[in-house]
Scaffold this active site. Structure first.
Site, short mmCIF file in Angstrom:
data_model
loop_
_atom_site.label_atom_id
_atom_site.label_comp_id
_atom_site.label_asym_id
_atom_site.label_seq_id
_atom_site.Cartn_x
_atom_site.Cartn_y
_atom_site.Cartn_z
N ASP A 91 66.33 27.52 33.76
CA ASP A 91 66.88 27.24 33.43
C ASP A 91 67.84 26.34 34.35
O ASP A 91 67.79 26.66 35.47
CB ASP A 91 67.79 28.57 33.11
CG ASP A 91 68.79 28.57 32.76
OD1 ASP A 91 69.46 27.90 31.78
OD2 ASP A 91 69.85 28.82 32.87
N ASP A 121 72.22 26.40 35.04
CA ASP A 121 73.52 26.80 34.95
C ASP A 121 72.94 27.96 35.68
O ASP A 121 72.58 28.91 34.89
CB ASP A 121 74.24 26.53 33.59
CG ASP A 121 74.45 24.83 33.85
OD1 ASP A 121 74.45 24.30 34.36
OD2 ASP A 121 73.80 24.60 32.32
N ASP A 134 69.55 33.17 34.32
CA ASP A 134 69.86 34.00 34.67
C ASP A 134 70.69 34.87 33.03
O ASP A 134 71.42 36.24 33.64
CB ASP A 134 71.25 33.39 35.02
CG ASP A 134 72.34 32.78 34.45
OD1 ASP A 134 73.17 32.83 33.42
OD2 ASP A 134 71.75 31.59 33.66
#
Length: 217
Positions: free
Chosen positions: A7, A9, A179
């Site tokens: 991922d 961001d 996250d």
């Protein structure tokens, strides 16, 4: 070969590139900074809660780019990546990418942000394979719309499966780092899920599942 998927961001970078680009559009005079960022932050709160309708966010965030050419936007994104994004790249992320390269893994970034941001950021990390939200171009300019399946929540899995099929790859031995609770569908799909600075819901799930938990700086 095994695929190492990241991922973007809050995983590879210490921030959200879409929000940071929205702030930059305010500096460029494309939007009213106060009202635009107020709405952006409201929608980002919904994202963090796993409740965002991504179609709504994309319509909102792409409207200021409608009528502009990809070349015009690209010319502005490059310096923005250098000035705003490079300082917030996690050094631990760079180490993890390097480790996977050393192991011979194929590196892929998959993000729920727009490809016009994700691709140049990934390039700065030495990654040239990206799945992100694709933007519609009509008559040589951005229309303000998206195209194809949005790489968000279950859409990330769908797009990844299409990519694997097209590339002749599979998920055997694959890793994925994220996250966000929004990425649980993909984390549950790979052999080696990793959570990075996880949100509370993802942290609880990772602890219950026994997934590796990383605290990147």
């Amino acid at each position: 070969m095994p695929v190492a998927i990241f991922d973007l961001d809050e995983t590879l970078i210490d921030g959200d590139c879409s929000t940071l680009w929205c702030e930059h559009m305010g500096r460029l005079g494309w939007v009213d900074p106060e009202s635009f960022m107020r709405r952006n932050n409201e929608m980002m709160d919904a994202y963090k809660a796993g409740e965002l309708a991504m179609e709504d966010y994309m319509a909102f965030s792409l409207e200021p780019m409608a009528g502009r050419t990809p070349e015009e936007v690209e010319h502005l994104v490059g310096p923005w990546v250098e000035d705003v994004i490079e300082p917030i790249i996690f050094s631990d992320a760079c180490k993890a990418i390097a480790e996977h390269r050393t192991q011979g893994d194929r590196i892929l970034v998959i993000s729920a942000s727009s490809v016009h941001l994700v691709a140049p950021i990934a390039e700065r990390l030495g990654i040239d394979e990206v799945l992100a939200i694709d933007l519609d171009v009509q008559h040589g300019v951005y229309s303000g719309a998206t195209t194809g399946t949005l790489t968000y929540q279950q859409g990330k899995v769908a797009r990844l499966m299409q990519w694997l099929d097209a590339e002749g790859e599979n998920l055997e031995g694959a890793s994925f780092y994220s996250d966000s609770r929004n990425d649980l569908p993909l984390l549950q799909t790979v052999d080696h899920p990793h959570v990075v600075n996880p949100d509370p819901v993802l942290l609880e799930h990772a602890r219950e599942a026994g997934w590796p938990i990383h605290h990147w700086k």
